[in-house]
Scaffold this motif. Sequence first.
Motif, PDB file in Angstrom:
ATOM      1  N   ALA A 336       0.748  -1.207   0.143  1.00 54.77           N
ATOM      2  CA  ALA A 336       0.058   0.064  -0.169  1.00 54.77           C
ATOM      3  C   ALA A 336       0.818   1.384  -0.076  1.00 54.77           C
ATOM      4  O   ALA A 336       0.620   2.163  -0.768  1.00 54.77           O
ATOM      5  N   LEU A 337       1.903   1.362   0.889  1.00 50.26           N
ATOM      6  CA  LEU A 337       2.846   2.315   0.966  1.00 50.26           C
ATOM      7  C   LEU A 337       3.654   2.600  -0.436  1.00 50.26           C
ATOM      8  O   LEU A 337       3.585   3.753  -1.101  1.00 50.26           O
ATOM      9  N   HIS A 338       4.020   1.683  -1.167  1.00 49.14           N
ATOM     10  CA  HIS A 338       4.737   1.606  -2.305  1.00 49.14           C
ATOM     11  C   HIS A 338       3.992   1.996  -3.647  1.00 49.14           C
ATOM     12  O   HIS A 338       4.554   2.139  -4.431  1.00 49.14           O
ATOM     13  N   PRO A 360      13.619   8.191  -3.788  1.00 48.49           N
ATOM     14  CA  PRO A 360      12.151   8.426  -3.676  1.00 48.49           C
ATOM     15  C   PRO A 360      12.063   9.545  -2.297  1.00 48.49           C
ATOM     16  O   PRO A 360      12.892   9.665  -1.555  1.00 48.49           O
ATOM     17  N   SER A 361      10.809  10.115  -2.277  1.00 49.05           N
ATOM     18  CA  SER A 361      10.445  11.006  -1.255  1.00 49.05           C
ATOM     19  C   SER A 361      10.673  10.284   0.205  1.00 49.05           C
ATOM     20  O   SER A 361      10.500   9.229   0.237  1.00 49.05           O
ATOM     21  N   LEU A 366      10.324   1.638   1.894  1.00 50.06           N
ATOM     22  CA  LEU A 366      10.852   1.038   3.061  1.00 50.06           C
ATOM     23  C   LEU A 366      10.992  -0.560   2.990  1.00 50.06           C
ATOM     24  O   LEU A 366      10.877  -1.075   3.720  1.00 50.06           O
ATOM     25  N   PRO A 367      11.511  -0.891   1.816  1.00 49.39           N
ATOM     26  CA  PRO A 367      11.802  -2.331   1.930  1.00 49.39           C
ATOM     27  C   PRO A 367      13.021  -2.962   2.729  1.00 49.39           C
ATOM     28  O   PRO A 367      12.773  -4.059   3.104  1.00 49.39           O
ATOM     29  N   PHE A 368      13.587  -1.900   3.002  1.00 54.07           N
ATOM     30  CA  PHE A 368      14.689  -2.478   4.494  1.00 54.07           C
ATOM     31  C   PHE A 368      14.253  -1.860   5.655  1.00 54.07           C
ATOM     32  O   PHE A 368      15.126  -2.236   6.607  1.00 54.07           O
TER      33      PHE A 368
END
Length: 435
Positions: A336-338, A360-361, A366-368
């Motif tokens: 949802a975030l991405h 990215p902003s 936040l994959p990590f």
Amino acid sequence: MHDAVPGPGWLTPLLWRAYARDSERTFRRAFDHYGPAFALWVPGIGRTALLCDPDLIGGVLSAGGLRPFKPRPTAVVWGPRSIFALHGPDHHRVRKLMLPVLGGAAVDRHREDAIAIAERMVDGLPTGTPFELLPHARDALLRAMLRAMFGLTDQRMDRWQAPVRDLLDIGGSQQASVRFVLRGLGATRVWPAFHAARLRCGRLIHDEIARRHRREEDGRDILGQLMRARTADGAALTDAALHDQAISVLVAGFIAPALGLAWAVERLVRHPSALDRLTGEAIAGTGQDYAAAVACEALRQRPPTSIVPLGVTGHTVTVGGYRLRPGTSLLVPLMALHHHPGHFSDPYVFRPERFLRTRPSPFSWLPFGIGPKICAGRTLAILQISTFLQVIARRLILSAAGPPEEGVHRALVSNYPSHGCRITAASRPTHQEGS
């Protein structure tokens, strides 16, 4: 101003079933209905708020007062001295020791090993018939991490692979999810198969540490660098702490890159222009900029970890029109975030170019993870995915062997391709590699 974050209440069996089948659609419907945050009562976690807006996430972090999030299902694998299990000053101390080992230029020394292992993987892939890439990627990335972590030769690696794979498979299984929810009843303490696998793996690591102590050697691999690392007051990691960090690096450095690689290939075979550009870069040998952008875009569209924890509110937090009560666990569903349209234009389009020479902003990718718990090995993970992608593109002509794949969840949060990244490969003619 909301009195509290709205939501459907309990995580019901029906809602859980919908999440397990299609988490992206389930969360998208919930956010469409409730707004950029909604609340649930989750078994094993308690009162939970899920957030999908980068600005809201940034506001919560700026408000401060977050306590560490409760362990994830895979925490049982790490051990109590792991960088993932520690908090506060202890976590900060270990993190300062590990960052120089896993970040920046330090990871470049592992590139040649990654190339050799990727070449070996490609040599073993079937050609002309559909197959699942993920099992091959898992085996190869495990070898790459064992080489990076312990500097193992091929002969010694054969002795390590099965015990380590067994531990990681058990710790990342659906059974781990159930036992995590029931951990208060002793479900993780009484688990013979897991503890036997952890003992076998632990013996290998402790024996390796003892061997290096006896011979007064450490090596240039990750374990060797951690054995040499010292805090500002000259303290070294204990052997028990070295063991837990080794397990942590293997868990994070094997699962996420393997899933990231499979998802990247799954995306590429459905986007010929991106695959052609990656192939051109790989054959020309002009660096890894585009391969890294492909990896980042794949991690955006199909993050290997589907949910990232922010923490637990220690006091009432008011941000973005919401009031978060004390003791609320904060989670971020990455799909949802991405795909937030306010921070990614055409978010459902696979476009690696969005990661070329731009970032990215804040709080939108936040994959990590995020904050003090952000993965220390993220640079190594991107290097490994990029390196494997280039070897595959240089050596093989790829095509999809089925419709686009959906995410299937294991251990609550791991996001697997539903058919293991099913593709067809053909050997690339030698003259094309040199053209």
